[in-house]
Design a protein around this motif. Sequence first.
Motif, short mmCIF file in Angstrom:
data_model
loop_
_atom_site.label_atom_id
_atom_site.label_comp_id
_atom_site.label_asym_id
_atom_site.label_seq_id
_atom_site.Cartn_x
_atom_site.Cartn_y
_atom_site.Cartn_z
N VAL A 186 0.87 -1.18 0.00
CA VAL A 186 0.00 0.00 0.00
C VAL A 186 0.90 1.22 0.00
CG1 VAL A 186 -1.78 1.25 1.28
CG2 VAL A 186 -1.83 -1.25 1.18
N LEU A 187 1.09 1.84 -1.18
CA LEU A 187 2.10 2.88 -1.34
C LEU A 187 1.63 3.97 -2.31
CD1 LEU A 187 5.38 0.79 -1.87
CD2 LEU A 187 4.91 2.30 0.06
N PRO A 188 2.20 5.16 -2.19
CA PRO A 188 2.04 6.16 -3.25
C PRO A 188 3.02 5.82 -4.38
CG PRO A 188 3.37 7.07 -1.49
CD PRO A 188 2.94 5.71 -1.03
N PRO A 189 2.64 5.95 -5.62
CA PRO A 189 3.52 5.57 -6.73
C PRO A 189 4.88 6.26 -6.72
CG PRO A 189 1.29 5.88 -7.52
CD PRO A 189 1.30 6.33 -6.09
N ILE A 190 4.95 7.50 -6.18
CA ILE A 190 6.24 8.19 -6.19
C ILE A 190 7.31 7.42 -5.41
CG2 ILE A 190 5.69 9.58 -4.15
CD1 ILE A 190 7.37 11.81 -5.32
#
Length: 314
Positions: free
Chosen positions: A242-246
């Motif tokens: 579960v992550l932000p793409p950046i």
Amino acid sequence: MTSELNFKHLRYFQVVAHEGHVTRAARRLNLSQSAVSTQIGLLEKRLGHALFHREKRSLRLTEAGRIALDHADALFGIGDDLVATLKRKGAKRLALRIGAIATLSRNFQMAFLRPVLGRVDVEIALRSASAAELYGGLADHHLDVVLTNHPPPFDATTLYVAHRLAEQPISLIGVPRLCAPRLSLPDRLSQVPLILPAAGTGLRMGFDALAARFEVRPQIAAEVDDIAMMRLLAREGVGLAVLPPIAVQDELAGRLLAIAAKLPALTETFYGVTVDRRFPNPLVRDLLRPRSYNFRPDRPAASSHPPNKLKRRK
């Protein structure tokens, strides 16, 4: 002229500031302690600001003192500047002191710093630590700005100013073999191992609320409070992170990782936190101005059914 600055006084101040003690500075300058104290007092009178907080036997720079020390260091480094200029090594650099929460995405930090990277007139000091340490450094004028993905704490004695810099959608990201096509989000959450943020974080609470809304029990492979470790676990195929793409933009661009699904209504907000100052660092002011964070877009997974794409933020 009375308007001119006495550079001898400024030199004494510089030594005292670096030594942190009048007695040691007097010994280094081969002067009496009273003489050094008198010269510092004259400089403070000339500048119209106290340069030190005097606490028993210790000295701590005020905001004006920190600004004065930066200028003194630049001024008395003029000899080095001359040599460096003649040797084409550039002039004395301006100090930019940045603190970043230890778990913050390194890719975001690079995006924030990009306007000043490569500038020969800027010297960047980047410190990574806990929130408590960084906010203490900000309040004591040892840092110019703190980068974080959480709003700053309330402090009755220090007015923190949170500048909203960017917002990233949160996705499920993993190796292509875990990004099965045409799998519904509820099924993906319940059937595929997940790498989740640590319990108690804002992002984790948002994810738990999403899972409850879908009435699914996630298959948790790992709970991690460090984005860099989540990235490594995702690369190893431990589960969907579960992550932000950046946070994994290089892996997405190289097709080592892919976006399996977007998580609706979940975002991560990045802030630059400052304190109200009479002498703000102009470099920070420029960095905090509204601008586009052009993160590189992800590429589809190497499969017959590419995953959903995220639009590049303009």
